[in-house]
Design a protein around this motif. Structure first.
Motif, short mmCIF file in Angstrom:
data_model
loop_
_atom_site.label_atom_id
_atom_site.label_comp_id
_atom_site.label_asym_id
_atom_site.label_seq_id
_atom_site.Cartn_x
_atom_site.Cartn_y
_atom_site.Cartn_z
N ASN A 99 0.83 -1.20 0.00
CA ASN A 99 0.00 0.00 0.00
C ASN A 99 0.87 1.26 0.00
OD1 ASN A 99 -2.53 1.40 0.11
ND2 ASN A 99 -2.14 1.81 2.28
N SER A 100 1.89 1.26 0.84
CA SER A 100 2.78 2.42 0.92
C SER A 100 3.81 2.44 -0.20
CB SER A 100 3.52 2.42 2.26
OG SER A 100 4.44 1.33 2.31
N GLU A 102 6.65 1.25 0.18
CA GLU A 102 7.95 1.37 0.85
C GLU A 102 8.19 0.23 1.84
OE1 GLU A 102 10.09 3.48 -0.09
OE2 GLU A 102 8.88 4.95 -1.21
N THR A 124 0.17 -0.43 -5.76
CA THR A 124 0.41 0.43 -4.61
C THR A 124 -0.47 1.67 -4.66
OG1 THR A 124 2.09 1.75 -3.46
CG2 THR A 124 2.35 1.48 -5.84
N ASN A 126 0.72 4.50 -3.52
CA ASN A 126 1.67 5.62 -3.57
C ASN A 126 2.41 5.60 -4.91
OD1 ASN A 126 3.58 7.58 -3.17
ND2 ASN A 126 4.40 6.72 -1.26
N SER A 129 6.25 6.12 -4.88
CA SER A 129 7.01 5.27 -3.97
C SER A 129 8.16 4.55 -4.67
CB SER A 129 6.09 4.23 -3.33
OG SER A 129 5.58 3.36 -4.33
N HIS A 140 -1.96 1.76 -9.96
CA HIS A 140 -2.22 2.68 -8.85
C HIS A 140 -3.56 2.38 -8.20
CE1 HIS A 140 -3.20 6.94 -7.32
NE2 HIS A 140 -2.41 6.34 -6.45
N ASP A 144 -7.50 7.06 -0.54
CA ASP A 144 -7.08 8.16 0.33
C ASP A 144 -7.46 7.93 1.78
OD1 ASP A 144 -6.04 9.60 -1.84
OD2 ASP A 144 -8.04 10.38 -2.32
N SER A 157 -7.96 -0.22 1.40
CA SER A 157 -6.83 -0.48 0.51
C SER A 157 -6.74 -1.96 0.13
CB SER A 157 -5.51 -0.02 1.15
OG SER A 157 -5.27 -0.69 2.37
#
Length: 323
Positions: A99-100, A102, A124, A126, A129, A140, A144, A157
């Motif tokens: 999700n992030s 990272e 993801t 982000n 990222s 994507h 939010d 998510s």
């Protein structure tokens, strides 16, 4: 919380997740098509990876892909760093979820995936990222807001990830012309698999288990054959072994109503001439449909010379899981 509060909270969660899916639908673009093309043309396997809740979703996506015609499996990114990268080859396509974008365990293996030349698809929320920038194609997920009021538990998510994974799998299924029979081959233990793969040959009684009497056999002896073979009927053949008719429990009731002498009456006088039969090799589901249409409980299987080679009844269908 009252019952009303619980209901309100549940509806709010569903509403927020619906909004996430709707937003995903609005943002689906050419990257999705390119990801499908990449996976469709993959000469190896689609390897799905992800950590935590994204990993759980990734595991399900891999299973859905595999069962719908796209060879795939899941690799835990933590285990990949400790030897499981040996499962990856340059012919594979990697689908990485975060999700992030990272997640440390996922980011760690990205250079190695790129080094071996396996195309990378990211999923993801982000777009800027590390994962998205490293990917050949980035999908994507525009989420939010999580449904969790704390904004911490992955909810909206992961729902969006799951939906997008299903969209990939079904698009590939349609591109491959994947059929219900293909599906059955990867689900032989399920009811669909049994209905689409199991043939009468697999469940019918054969050899000495087939109830058989010749045309001049007294009804009393025919009843003994029915009792011995436990199928609720017997085939009636001529001296050459060709099927002439069938004698069932229903025929017996009609015979008794007529006050027939069971010791002297021949089976040919009270049998159902012809009877219902099928050829070997037909699907058990087809045979079941025929039995239901004719409202009969037993069926004979005959060869090209019209000689009985098998017999089955509704109990056999039930035992095999066709019903």
């Amino acid at each position: 919380m009252t019952a009303t509060d619980y209901l309100k909270s549940g509806r709010q969660t569903i509403r927020l997740e619906l909004e996430a899916v709707q937003e995903l639908l609005n943002h689906l673009d050419q990257n999705f098509s390119q990801a499908c093309e990449l996976m469709f043309n993959c000469k190896g396997r689609v390897i799905v990876t992800g950590m935590g809740k994204s990993g759980h979703i990734g595991n399900k996506i891999a299973a859905t892909l595999a069962s719908t015609g796209t060879p795939a499996f899941f690799v835990h990114p933590g285990e990949a760093s400790h030897g499981d990268l040996g499962m990856f080859t340059g012919d594979d396509v990697v689908l990485a979820l975060s999700n992030s974008g990272e997640t440390a365990e996922v980011v760690t293996i990205l250079p190695l995936i790129k080094r071996m030349g396996a195309p990378l698809i990211s999923m993801t929320a982000n777009a800027g990222s590390t994962l998205a920038r490293s990917a050949d194609i980035s999908l994507h997920i525009p989420v939010d807001r999580e449904a969790c009021p704390l904004g911490l538990a992955p909810t909206s998510s992961t729902t969006a990830q799951l939906v997008l994974g299903d969209a990939l799998a079904i698009a590939l299924l349609e591109a491959r012309g994947f059929s219900s029979e293909d599906f059955a081959f990867s689900h032989p233990g399920g009811s669909l698999g049994r209905r689409l793969l199991l043939k009468v040959d697999d469940i019918m009684h054969t050899g000495d288990q087939i109830p058989l009497v010749q045309v001049d056999t007294p009804v009393r002896e025919a009843l003994l054959e029915v009792t011995r073979k436990h199928l609720g009927m017997t085939a009636v053949t001529d001296t050459e072994g060709s099927l002439l008719g069938i004698f069932t429990d229903g025929d017996l009731r009609r015979t008794l109503d007529q006050g027939v002498d069971l010791a002297t009456t021949r089976i040919k006088d009270v049998m159902t001439a012809g009877g219902t039969s099928v050829r070997p090799g037909i699907l058990a589901a087809e045979a079941l449909s025929l039995m239901q249409e004719r409202k009969i409980n037993a069926l004979l299987v005959v060869d090209e010379q019209n000689r009985p080679v098998g017999a089955l009844n509704m109990h056999d269908m039930l035992k095999a899981g066709v019903i």
